[in-house]
Design a protein around this motif. Structure first.
Motif, PDB file in Angstrom:
ATOM      1  N   GLY A 109      10.033   8.104  -2.889  1.00 30.35           N
ATOM      2  CA  GLY A 109       9.189   6.927  -2.723  1.00 30.35           C
ATOM      3  C   GLY A 109       8.090   7.114  -1.702  1.00 30.35           C
ATOM      4  O   GLY A 109       7.341   6.168  -1.413  1.00 30.35           O
ATOM      5  N   ALA A 110       7.964   8.319  -1.141  1.00 28.81           N
ATOM      6  CA  ALA A 110       6.930   8.549  -0.124  1.00 28.81           C
ATOM      7  C   ALA A 110       5.532   8.620  -0.721  1.00 28.81           C
ATOM      8  O   ALA A 110       4.538   8.467  -0.018  1.00 28.81           O
ATOM      9  CB  ALA A 110       7.235   9.836   0.648  1.00 28.81           C
ATOM     10  N   THR A 150       2.512  10.236  -6.699  1.00 30.36           N
ATOM     11  CA  THR A 150       1.321   9.385  -6.747  1.00 30.36           C
ATOM     12  C   THR A 150       0.085  10.172  -6.343  1.00 30.36           C
ATOM     13  O   THR A 150      -0.995  10.016  -6.943  1.00 30.36           O
ATOM     14  CB  THR A 150       1.492   8.161  -5.823  1.00 30.36           C
ATOM     15  OG1 THR A 150       2.571   7.366  -6.301  1.00 30.36           O
ATOM     16  CG2 THR A 150       0.238   7.322  -5.782  1.00 30.36           C
ATOM     17  N   LEU A 151       0.216  11.022  -5.331  1.00 26.43           N
ATOM     18  CA  LEU A 151      -0.922  11.835  -4.895  1.00 26.43           C
ATOM     19  C   LEU A 151      -1.388  12.759  -6.013  1.00 26.43           C
ATOM     20  O   LEU A 151      -2.599  12.952  -6.217  1.00 26.43           O
ATOM     21  CB  LEU A 151      -0.531  12.652  -3.654  1.00 26.43           C
ATOM     22  CG  LEU A 151      -1.693  13.256  -2.868  1.00 26.43           C
ATOM     23  CD1 LEU A 151      -2.553  12.166  -2.258  1.00 26.43           C
ATOM     24  CD2 LEU A 151      -1.180  14.204  -1.778  1.00 26.43           C
ATOM     25  N   HIS A 182       5.678   7.240   4.420  1.00 26.27           N
ATOM     26  CA  HIS A 182       4.978   5.959   4.592  1.00 26.27           C
ATOM     27  C   HIS A 182       3.467   6.093   4.363  1.00 26.27           C
ATOM     28  O   HIS A 182       2.660   5.484   5.068  1.00 26.27           O
ATOM     29  CB  HIS A 182       5.244   5.380   5.987  1.00 26.27           C
ATOM     30  CG  HIS A 182       6.685   5.116   6.277  1.00 26.27           C
ATOM     31  ND1 HIS A 182       7.468   4.268   5.502  1.00 26.27           N
ATOM     32  CD2 HIS A 182       7.516   5.616   7.242  1.00 26.27           C
ATOM     33  CE1 HIS A 182       8.699   4.250   5.985  1.00 26.27           C
ATOM     34  NE2 HIS A 182       8.762   5.058   7.031  1.00 26.27           N
ATOM     35  N   GLY A 183       3.104   6.915   3.375  1.00 27.73           N
ATOM     36  CA  GLY A 183       1.700   7.012   2.977  1.00 27.73           C
ATOM     37  C   GLY A 183       0.829   7.837   3.894  1.00 27.73           C
ATOM     38  O   GLY A 183      -0.407   7.787   3.785  1.00 27.73           O
ATOM     39  N   LYS A 184       1.430   8.620   4.788  1.00 23.70           N
ATOM     40  CA  LYS A 184       0.634   9.423   5.702  1.00 23.70           C
ATOM     41  C   LYS A 184       1.216  10.828   5.825  1.00 23.70           C
ATOM     42  O   LYS A 184       2.407  11.049   5.579  1.00 23.70           O
ATOM     43  CB  LYS A 184       0.588   8.773   7.095  1.00 23.70           C
ATOM     44  CG  LYS A 184      -0.164   7.443   7.128  1.00 23.70           C
ATOM     45  CD  LYS A 184      -0.233   6.908   8.556  1.00 23.70           C
ATOM     46  CE  LYS A 184      -1.025   5.598   8.590  1.00 23.70           C
ATOM     47  NZ  LYS A 184      -1.123   5.054   9.965  1.00 23.70           N
ATOM     48  N   PRO A 191       0.821  -1.221   0.000  1.00 22.82           N
ATOM     49  CA  PRO A 191       0.000   0.000   0.000  1.00 22.82           C
ATOM     50  C   PRO A 191       0.851   1.266   0.000  1.00 22.82           C
ATOM     51  O   PRO A 191       1.883   1.338   0.681  1.00 22.82           O
ATOM     52  CB  PRO A 191      -0.821  -0.128   1.288  1.00 22.82           C
ATOM     53  CG  PRO A 191      -0.019  -1.043   2.163  1.00 22.82           C
ATOM     54  CD  PRO A 191       0.666  -1.997   1.247  1.00 22.82           C
ATOM     55  N   ILE A 192       0.395   2.256  -0.768  1.00 21.69           N
ATOM     56  CA  ILE A 192       1.068   3.558  -0.791  1.00 21.69           C
ATOM     57  C   ILE A 192       0.428   4.480   0.234  1.00 21.69           C
ATOM     58  O   ILE A 192       1.115   5.138   1.011  1.00 21.69           O
ATOM     59  CB  ILE A 192       0.975   4.189  -2.199  1.00 21.69           C
ATOM     60  CG1 ILE A 192       1.554   3.253  -3.262  1.00 21.69           C
ATOM     61  CG2 ILE A 192       1.706   5.544  -2.220  1.00 21.69           C
ATOM     62  CD1 ILE A 192       3.021   2.961  -3.108  1.00 21.69           C
ATOM     63  N   TYR A 193      -0.922   4.526   0.212  1.00 22.08           N
ATOM     64  CA  TYR A 193      -1.656   5.376   1.152  1.00 22.08           C
ATOM     65  C   TYR A 193      -2.646   4.547   1.951  1.00 22.08           C
ATOM     66  O   TYR A 193      -3.316   3.664   1.402  1.00 22.08           O
ATOM     67  CB  TYR A 193      -2.422   6.477   0.415  1.00 22.08           C
ATOM     68  CG  TYR A 193      -1.535   7.510  -0.238  1.00 22.08           C
ATOM     69  CD1 TYR A 193      -0.667   8.281   0.529  1.00 22.08           C
ATOM     70  CD2 TYR A 193      -1.568   7.715  -1.604  1.00 22.08           C
ATOM     71  CE1 TYR A 193       0.158   9.225  -0.062  1.00 22.08           C
ATOM     72  CE2 TYR A 193      -0.742   8.664  -2.206  1.00 22.08           C
ATOM     73  CZ  TYR A 193       0.116   9.406  -1.423  1.00 22.08           C
ATOM     74  OH  TYR A 193       0.934  10.332  -1.994  1.00 22.08           O
TER      75      TYR A 193
END
Length: 606
Positions: free
Chosen positions: A400-401, A405-406, A578-580, A378-380
């Motif tokens: 890579g955070a 992607t966002l 870490h997706g947050k 999972p990314i997010y």
């Protein structure tokens, strides 16, 4: 010949068609396109019958002429006794047959061949161009383009050759049997046996031909995709000195393609040999039976001439038909190879009757976003982020955070697994993708320019813009310093200069300036800067930053930059890890907190 334009307009290759995926099954895939041109195809089918019938009539005339010559008492009485017969023959040969042939060629060449092919290519392109970004990442671009071109041509060839060859073999075989039976039943025996064995040959060999042709087409597509990919990345190949390695890989794929092609042609060679034996037996048996019947005065010399000429014609035609049928199955193999690409379901679709996005303020909200490229990575996970109208936000975090992607999720290049993204209260899944992206200007990290002129590349931002407007954005980005001095290999200058594939004839910094100028011209209410100045030197970056600040006025802005000095003046920095969202605040506040942002800032100050 300009009058042929009338026929060329019968099929409109760009006619409206349902924007849906073609069926996956072969016959239904064919019918999806054939039904759009069924009337011209039906007419071609009918005219093909008469064209084939007229060919048989010519051979019958040979026998009739021989019998007429033998029947007259004196050569001087030939035309006096048979004038009407010869006039009718002449009319068929000189008038009717050419007219039928002309109509057939017009239907084949002017009406169907080109326009039907373009119709298929246009519809396939329109369907594929709306595929998700993931679709294009998962397939060779060269392979996709190759299939768009070859699949349409293969559908056309297999259909037209089937119509053309089917009548020839059916009419030739059936009329030969009927006419031979009229002459003498024993004369028809060899041709009836030949038809039976001919059908058995087709039944045995054609399924195998189809299977092998499919494998050959698949190998050819893999080779084509690899070669196109090699040419597209020629700079990387040269920089890493991998020519020998690339040659070895190409050699392997080309060897496989060659072996698959030979695997297919072996069957064709065997089929040709079997057909040659069958045809030879037909000719020999027809000669023997004809002579025996003539010896017993059961048929005339004209009948022998007619029978032998027709059998030889059938011999030639059957060999041609077999080659055509092999070609048809090769085309079918190519179509089968393309079906997987052409019928792939779209991952991202507009809802039926989706509204157009309206952006009065530019407020953006990410609510409980969950997303993963792969289920186990999972990314997010339940990411939440609100960006106020007109706010300038910078996304910060380690490589890579998930920062880019966002942005891709906001642009709906990918869809979230759960959660929602809204702009001014409108869920982006409920609006059209065109209107969504039309309201967002993007300067991406990987600058992409089209293989066309500087002017056309910039006009992508606003197709109705004038040269004065273009000149203004070029000045804002300092691109005017080099654009008006450009000259390409064709002699085009300035705005008309061709930039090459993906802008290869410009430096990285020059490409980035053109890309920024394009977005400046678009003037969208939401602006995304993804490493917007990454390819510029410090002096040029400073100048463009000044103009970007002017550009950002009144807009909602999301910026990504690894060089933190370029985003330190933003209204708010959002740190993602870490997706947050782990930190948020101004540059000064985050440095003082001593968290992740502070660590990243200190690393860049060393």
């Amino acid at each position: 010949m300009k009058k042929l334009n009338v026929f060329e307009k019968i099929i409109n290759p760009f006619q409206h068609s349902p924007d849906i995926a073609p069926p996956k099954k072969l016959l239904k895939f064919y019918w999806f396109y054939l039904k759009q041109v069924k009337t011209p195809l039906a007419f071609l089918f009918i005219i093909g019958f008469f064209a084939a019938l007229l060919d048989i009539i010519l051979f019958k005339y040979i026998g009739d002429i021989v019998d007429i010559i033998q029947s007259v008492q004196s050569p001087s009485e030939l035309f006096a006794q048979h004038q009407s017969t010869f006039l009718w023959m002449l009319a068929v040969i000189v008038l009717i047959r050419p007219i039928v042939s002309l109509i057939h060629n017009i239907m084949m060449n002017q009406v169907i061949t080109t326009n039907f092919t373009s119709l298929i290519r246009w519809q396939q392109h329109n369907y594929l161009i709306k595929q998700s970004l993931n679709f294009f990442h998962s397939n060779f671009s060269g392979g996709i383009a190759s299939r768009v071109m070859s699949t349409a041509q293969s559908v056309r060839n297999s259909v037209l050759l089937t119509i053309d060859s089917m009548w020839r073999v059916i009419i030739s075989a059936l009329t030969t049997v009927v006419l031979f039976v009229e002459l003498n039943i024993w004369l028809a025996v060899p041709i009836i046996l030949w038809i039976i064995f001919y059908i058995l040959l087709l039944k045995y060999f054609l399924p195998k031909t189809r299977e092998r042709s499919h494998k050959s087409a698949k190998a050819r597509s893999r080779l084509m995709g690899h070669i196109v990919d090699t040419y597209s990345n020629i700079l990387t190949l040269k920089l890493f000195s991998h020519s020998a390695r690339e040659q070895e890989k190409t050699h392997q794929l080309m060897t496989h393609q060659t072996n698959m092609a030979l695997y297919s042609t072996r069957l064709i060679t065997t089929l040709d040999f079997a057909l040659m034996i069958l045809n030879s037996l037909l000719i020999a048996s027809t000669v023997i039976v004809s002579l025996l019947l003539w010896q017993n005065t059961l048929i005339t010399a004209g009948a022998i001439a007619f029978a032998l000429s027709l059998v030889i014609r059938l011999n030639t035609m059957s060999t041609w038909v077999m080659k055509v049928v092999s070609g048809i199955f090769e085309d079918i193999g190519s179509v089968q190879d393309g079906i997987k690409i052409m019928t792939a379901e779209r991952e991202i679709m507009d809802k039926e009757n989706a509204d157009r996005l309206s952006v009065p303020t530019g407020q953006i909200s990410f609510s409980n976003i969950n997303f993963a490229y792969h289920p186990d990575k999972p990314i997010y996970q339940d990411l939440n982020l609100n960006i106020a109208s007109g706010e300038k936000v910078a996304l910060v975090g380690p490589s890579g955070a998930g920062k880019t992607t966002l942005i891709n999720l906001l642009l709906r290049l990918f869809d979230t697994q759960s959660g929602s993204i809204s702009i001014d209260g409108q869920n982006i899944k409920n609006v059209t993708q065109e209107s969504l992206r039309g309201n967002i200007g993007v300067v991406a990290q990987d600058t992409a320019l089209l293989h066309c002129s500087i002017r056309d590349n910039i006009l992508y931002g606003n197709p109705s813009a004038t040269d004065d407007m273009i000149a203004q954005v070029l000045k804002q980005t300092k691109a005017h310093e080099f654009v008006y001095d450009l000259v390409d290999q064709y002699g085009n200058k300035g705005l008309d200069a061709i930039v090459g594939e993906n802008g290869v004839k410009l430096s990285g910094g020059q490409r980035q300036r053109i890309a920024i100028a394009r977005v400046l011209l678009k003037n969208a209410p939401i602006l995304i800067l993804d490493e917007a100045t990454s390819a510029l030197d410090s002096e040029s970056e400073a100048v463009i930053q000044e103009h970007l600040e002017t550009l950002m006025e009144g807009k909602t802005v999301i910026a990504i930059a690894h060089r933190l000095s370029t985003i330190s003046k933003m209204d708010r920095l959002v740190v993602i890890n870490h997706g947050k969202v782990v930190e948020t605040g101004s540059h000064t506040d985050l440095v003082a907190q001593g968290g992740l942002y502070s660590s990243l800032w200190k690393l860049q100050q060393k």
